[in-house]
Design a protein around this motif. Structure first.
Motif, short mmCIF file in Angstrom:
data_model
loop_
_atom_site.label_atom_id
_atom_site.label_comp_id
_atom_site.label_asym_id
_atom_site.label_seq_id
_atom_site.Cartn_x
_atom_site.Cartn_y
_atom_site.Cartn_z
N LEU A 150 35.20 12.84 -15.57
CA LEU A 150 35.61 13.26 -14.24
C LEU A 150 36.48 14.50 -14.27
CD1 LEU A 150 36.44 9.79 -12.66
CD2 LEU A 150 34.42 11.18 -12.28
N GLN B 241 32.25 7.80 -15.15
CA GLN B 241 30.91 8.14 -14.69
C GLN B 241 29.92 7.32 -15.47
OE1 GLN B 241 29.88 12.18 -15.55
NE2 GLN B 241 28.22 12.22 -14.09
N ARG C 198 39.22 14.52 -2.23
CA ARG C 198 38.11 14.98 -3.07
C ARG C 198 37.79 13.97 -4.16
NH1 ARG C 198 38.00 19.78 -7.24
NH2 ARG C 198 35.76 19.89 -7.58
N TYR D 239 34.33 11.48 -4.76
CA TYR D 239 33.54 11.41 -5.98
C TYR D 239 33.32 9.96 -6.41
CZ TYR D 239 31.68 12.22 -10.56
OH TYR D 239 30.85 12.22 -11.64
#
Length: 89
Positions: free
Chosen positions: A10, A84, A39, A43
């Motif tokens: 990230l 992720q 923001r 994500y």
């Protein structure tokens, strides 16, 4: 306090600080983490506030089970890792 750690994947996209939050469940911890960073929230969570398909969260070494309500319980000293999800071959 629970610790939230964002993995380095990230960090390619935005600053990802290590955070300490006081919360009873994952939703509360994430709300605290995203309070000043829309923001980063965008994500990790989708428009409905659910965990995005490309993101995985581990709490104390166990994969979170609730991707919609994010109601997984936390201990006061929980370690929350947000990363992720990778796929492919």
């Amino acid at each position: 306090m629970a610790h939230i750690i964002f993995t380095q994947q990230l960090a390619r996209f935005m600053p990802v600080p290590k955070l300490e939050v006081q919360a009873a469940d994952l939703r509360g911890a994430l709300d605290g983490a995203f309070a000043g960073n829309a923001r980063l929230r965008g994500y990790v969570l989708d428009d409905q506030g659910c965990l995005r398909e490309n993101v995985v969260i581990f709490i104390d070494g166990q994969r979170s089970r609730d991707r919609v309500l994010l109601a997984d319980a936390l201990r006061p000293d929980s370690q929350i890792y947000i990363l992720q999800a990778l796929s492919g071959g």
